[in-house]
Write a protein that holds these residues in place. Structure first.
Motif, PDB file in Angstrom:
ATOM      1  N   ARG A 204     -46.909  -7.912  15.548  1.00  0.00           N
ATOM      2  CA  ARG A 204     -45.706  -7.479  14.830  1.00  0.00           C
ATOM      3  C   ARG A 204     -45.718  -8.123  13.450  1.00  0.00           C
ATOM      4  NH1 ARG A 204     -41.766  -5.362  12.314  1.00  0.00           N
ATOM      5  NH2 ARG A 204     -39.624  -5.418  13.124  1.00  0.00           N
ATOM      6  N   ILE A 205     -45.695  -7.275  12.408  1.00  0.00           N
ATOM      7  CA  ILE A 205     -45.678  -7.751  11.026  1.00  0.00           C
ATOM      8  C   ILE A 205     -44.272  -7.504  10.491  1.00  0.00           C
ATOM      9  CG2 ILE A 205     -46.791  -7.597   8.776  1.00  0.00           C
ATOM     10  CD1 ILE A 205     -49.068  -6.018  10.311  1.00  0.00           C
ATOM     11  N   ALA A 206     -43.528  -8.562  10.246  1.00  0.00           N
ATOM     12  CA  ALA A 206     -42.115  -8.440   9.899  1.00  0.00           C
ATOM     13  C   ALA A 206     -41.848  -8.951   8.491  1.00  0.00           C
ATOM     14  CB  ALA A 206     -41.257  -9.212  10.905  1.00  0.00           C
ATOM     15  N   ASP A 207     -40.667  -8.573   7.949  1.00  0.00           N
ATOM     16  CA  ASP A 207     -40.144  -9.123   6.694  1.00  0.00           C
ATOM     17  C   ASP A 207     -41.132  -9.009   5.553  1.00  0.00           C
ATOM     18  OD1 ASP A 207     -37.935  -9.759   8.126  1.00  0.00           O
ATOM     19  OD2 ASP A 207     -38.408 -11.875   8.339  1.00  0.00           O
ATOM     20  N   GLY A 208     -41.666  -7.828   5.355  1.00  0.00           N
ATOM     21  CA  GLY A 208     -42.612  -7.629   4.270  1.00  0.00           C
ATOM     22  C   GLY A 208     -42.001  -6.940   3.072  1.00  0.00           C
ATOM     23  N   GLY A 209     -40.719  -7.132   2.833  1.00  0.00           N
ATOM     24  CA  GLY A 209     -40.030  -6.417   1.767  1.00  0.00           C
ATOM     25  C   GLY A 209     -40.590  -6.651   0.386  1.00  0.00           C
ATOM     26  N   GLY A 239     -43.235  -2.369   3.328  1.00  0.00           N
ATOM     27  CA  GLY A 239     -43.400  -3.387   2.305  1.00  0.00           C
ATOM     28  C   GLY A 239     -44.617  -4.236   2.491  1.00  0.00           C
ATOM     29  N   SER A 240     -45.074  -4.425   3.709  1.00  0.00           N
ATOM     30  CA  SER A 240     -46.297  -5.190   3.945  1.00  0.00           C
ATOM     31  C   SER A 240     -47.506  -4.251   3.882  1.00  0.00           C
ATOM     32  CB  SER A 240     -46.229  -5.885   5.304  1.00  0.00           C
ATOM     33  OG  SER A 240     -46.027  -4.934   6.328  1.00  0.00           O
ATOM     34  N   THR A 241     -48.694  -4.854   3.844  1.00  0.00           N
ATOM     35  CA  THR A 241     -49.923  -4.071   3.804  1.00  0.00           C
ATOM     36  C   THR A 241     -50.767  -4.395   5.025  1.00  0.00           C
ATOM     37  OG1 THR A 241     -49.965  -4.035   1.381  1.00  0.00           O
ATOM     38  CG2 THR A 241     -52.044  -3.600   2.517  1.00  0.00           C
ATOM     39  N   LEU A 242     -51.239  -3.353   5.713  1.00  0.00           N
ATOM     40  CA  LEU A 242     -52.122  -3.522   6.856  1.00  0.00           C
ATOM     41  C   LEU A 242     -53.444  -2.833   6.563  1.00  0.00           C
ATOM     42  CD1 LEU A 242     -52.773  -4.355   9.759  1.00  0.00           C
ATOM     43  CD2 LEU A 242     -51.654  -2.258  10.537  1.00  0.00           C
ATOM     44  N   ASN A 243     -54.515  -3.627   6.556  1.00  0.00           N
ATOM     45  CA  ASN A 243     -55.871  -3.106   6.410  1.00  0.00           C
ATOM     46  C   ASN A 243     -56.566  -3.123   7.763  1.00  0.00           C
ATOM     47  OD1 ASN A 243     -55.653  -3.091   3.479  1.00  0.00           O
ATOM     48  ND2 ASN A 243     -55.941  -5.312   3.563  1.00  0.00           N
ATOM     49  N   ALA A 244     -57.414  -2.135   8.009  1.00  0.00           N
ATOM     50  CA  ALA A 244     -58.196  -2.117   9.245  1.00  0.00           C
ATOM     51  C   ALA A 244     -59.552  -1.481   8.986  1.00  0.00           C
ATOM     52  CB  ALA A 244     -57.460  -1.361  10.347  1.00  0.00           C
ATOM     53  N   SER A 245     -60.591  -2.099   9.538  1.00  0.00           N
ATOM     54  CA  SER A 245     -61.930  -1.528   9.379  1.00  0.00           C
ATOM     55  C   SER A 245     -62.779  -1.846  10.594  1.00  0.00           C
ATOM     56  CB  SER A 245     -62.597  -2.067   8.112  1.00  0.00           C
ATOM     57  OG  SER A 245     -62.731  -3.470   8.160  1.00  0.00           O
ATOM     58  N   TYR A 246     -63.540  -0.851  11.043  1.00  0.00           N
ATOM     59  CA  TYR A 246     -64.502  -0.998  12.144  1.00  0.00           C
ATOM     60  C   TYR A 246     -63.839  -1.611  13.386  1.00  0.00           C
ATOM     61  CZ  TYR A 246     -67.628  -0.163   8.245  1.00  0.00           C
ATOM     62  OH  TYR A 246     -68.238   0.389   7.133  1.00  0.00           O
ATOM     63  N   SER A 247     -62.611  -1.189  13.653  1.00  0.00           N
ATOM     64  CA  SER A 247     -61.861  -1.713  14.783  1.00  0.00           C
ATOM     65  C   SER A 247     -61.505  -0.594  15.745  1.00  0.00           C
ATOM     66  CB  SER A 247     -60.587  -2.417  14.297  1.00  0.00           C
ATOM     67  OG  SER A 247     -60.915  -3.578  13.551  1.00  0.00           O
ATOM     68  N   LEU A 248     -61.138  -0.971  16.956  1.00  0.00           N
ATOM     69  CA  LEU A 248     -60.751  -0.011  17.985  1.00  0.00           C
ATOM     70  C   LEU A 248     -59.302  -0.229  18.371  1.00  0.00           C
ATOM     71  CD1 LEU A 248     -62.714   1.114  21.110  1.00  0.00           C
ATOM     72  CD2 LEU A 248     -60.348   0.362  21.340  1.00  0.00           C
ATOM     73  N   PHE A 249     -58.522   0.847  18.351  1.00  0.00           N
ATOM     74  CA  PHE A 249     -57.119   0.816  18.749  1.00  0.00           C
ATOM     75  C   PHE A 249     -56.950   1.775  19.919  1.00  0.00           C
ATOM     76  CE2 PHE A 249     -57.336  -0.220  14.277  1.00  0.00           C
ATOM     77  CZ  PHE A 249     -56.498  -1.320  14.157  1.00  0.00           C
ATOM     78  N   GLN A 250     -56.665   1.217  21.097  1.00  0.00           N
ATOM     79  CA  GLN A 250     -56.504   2.098  22.251  1.00  0.00           C
ATOM     80  C   GLN A 250     -55.309   3.030  22.060  1.00  0.00           C
ATOM     81  OE1 GLN A 250     -55.299   0.507  26.080  1.00  0.00           O
ATOM     82  NE2 GLN A 250     -56.730   1.880  27.105  1.00  0.00           N
ATOM     83  N   ALA A 251     -54.196   2.495  21.585  1.00  0.00           N
ATOM     84  CA  ALA A 251     -53.039   3.319  21.245  1.00  0.00           C
ATOM     85  C   ALA A 251     -53.117   3.651  19.760  1.00  0.00           C
ATOM     86  CB  ALA A 251     -51.748   2.585  21.565  1.00  0.00           C
ATOM     87  N   THR A 252     -53.073   4.930  19.429  1.00  0.00           N
ATOM     88  CA  THR A 252     -53.151   5.322  18.026  1.00  0.00           C
ATOM     89  C   THR A 252     -51.994   4.729  17.244  1.00  0.00           C
ATOM     90  OG1 THR A 252     -54.238   7.392  18.635  1.00  0.00           O
ATOM     91  CG2 THR A 252     -53.221   7.281  16.449  1.00  0.00           C
ATOM     92  N   PRO A 253     -52.273   3.973  16.169  1.00  0.00           N
ATOM     93  CA  PRO A 253     -51.177   3.407  15.372  1.00  0.00           C
ATOM     94  C   PRO A 253     -50.267   4.503  14.830  1.00  0.00           C
ATOM     95  CG  PRO A 253     -53.268   2.377  14.799  1.00  0.00           C
ATOM     96  CD  PRO A 253     -53.591   3.553  15.679  1.00  0.00           C
ATOM     97  N   ALA A 254     -48.996   4.171  14.669  1.00  0.00           N
ATOM     98  CA  ALA A 254     -48.042   5.130  14.121  1.00  0.00           C
ATOM     99  C   ALA A 254     -48.494   5.582  12.740  1.00  0.00           C
ATOM    100  CB  ALA A 254     -46.660   4.502  14.055  1.00  0.00           C
ATOM    101  N   ALA A 255     -48.100   6.797  12.373  1.00  0.00           N
ATOM    102  CA  ALA A 255     -48.463   7.335  11.068  1.00  0.00           C
ATOM    103  C   ALA A 255     -48.035   6.375   9.964  1.00  0.00           C
ATOM    104  CB  ALA A 255     -47.804   8.696  10.870  1.00  0.00           C
TER     105      ALA A 255
END
Length: 289
Positions: A204-209, A239-255
């Motif tokens: 959970r990434i919170a408070d990224g305003g 407001g926060s930034t999420l980067n992802a590369s060469y990773s596996l997500f069993q549940a598709t992240p929200a749009a």
């Protein structure tokens, strides 16, 4: 507690202690604390650091150290296993089955700083089976609005639970850039929302305003995490930034959840993880079946 000086401890067991108030079983107020081949188990504190506490501006180094079965007994506690307020390196260690108690933050590891930026690393380690009565079942990061950086490498965050948000890990921050990096790691079988409202079973990434918080997930498996809404590996505030590369997500992240770098990721894919078990090495891990 320990004196305010550089201290090294090895080959000892610290167990069965109970402290009321602000004391801890192993406490460093300043300087450097190095623990090697140490077991810290079944200790109790009323407010912070059920097993180990490191104060503001300190450095904590753990090598082949087991922190297990420790707990905060008061409400709103921080760091059931370990709480740090300075730089840290946790290497080839296990933080397991600790509890931050009712309303607590960071069942396994809590990182909280309000005075100076810190750099922390977790490598070749396992954080598993910890419980927080509020947020951050495995790891809680409150970086105090400072340009701090925490990196988790070749590690397993598994089977942790939070009554609120962030079963595996919870990051909150203020107005200045903070970074959290997961590299070559596994975040699996964590749960959030046992109170019926929490989200972000894995992270959970919170408070990224301020749009300055950056989380990067590289070569990492995020699988079998759940929150009150069902399968949900990660949740990001606007407001926060999420980067992802060469990773596996069993549940598709929200749009829009991955709103930064998004390269060569697998989504809606089952990594077929084996159970958490002794597969060689210091701590338990998940093998791919």
């Amino acid at each position: 507690g320990l004196p305010t000086a550089d201290v090294a401890m090895s080959g000892i067991v610290v167990t069965g202690g109970a402290v009321v108030g602000s004391g801890r079983q192993i406490f460093v107020q300043s300087g450097i604390l190095r623990l090697t081949d140490v077991s810290v188990s079944d200790n109790r504190a009323s407010d912070a650091g059920g097993g180990i506490a490191a104060g503001t501006g300190t450095t904590l180094n753990l090598l082949r150290t087991l922190v297990t079965g420790n707990a905060i007994t008061g409400g709103m506690g921080v760091g059931g296993g370990v709480v740090v307020n300075g730089a840290f390196d946790i290497d080839t260690s296990v933080i397991s089955s600790n509890s931050a108690g009712t309303g607590g933050f960071g069942g396994g590891l809590a990182v909280a700083t309000s005075l100076t930026p810190i750099v922390g690393t977790v490598e070749n380690s396992t954080i598993a089976g910890n419980l927080a009565g509020n947020v951050g079942g495995g790891v809680y990061l409150d970086l105090g609005g400072l340009a701090s950086s925490v990196t988790v490498t070749n590690s397993t965050i598994s089977g942790n639970a939070a009554a609120g948000d962030g079963g595996g890990a919870f990051l909150t921050d203020g107005a200045v850039a903070a970074t959290l990096n997961f590299r070559n790691s596994t975040i699996a079988y964590n749960s959030a929302g046992t109170d019926g409202t929490g989200v972000g079973g894995g992270v959970r990434i919170a408070d990224g305003g301020s749009a300055l918080q950056v989380v990067s997930i590289d070569n990492t498996i995020v699988s079998n995490n759940v929150d009150q809404g069902g399968a949900n590996g990660l949740v990001r505030n606007l407001g926060s930034t999420l980067n992802a590369s060469y990773s596996l997500f069993q549940a598709t992240p929200a749009a829009g959840a991955i709103n930064g770098t998004n390269v060569s990721n697998l989504t809606n894919a089952d990594p077929k993880l084996g159970p958490l078990a002794n597969n060689g090495g210091y701590g338990q891990t998940h093998l791919l079946r």
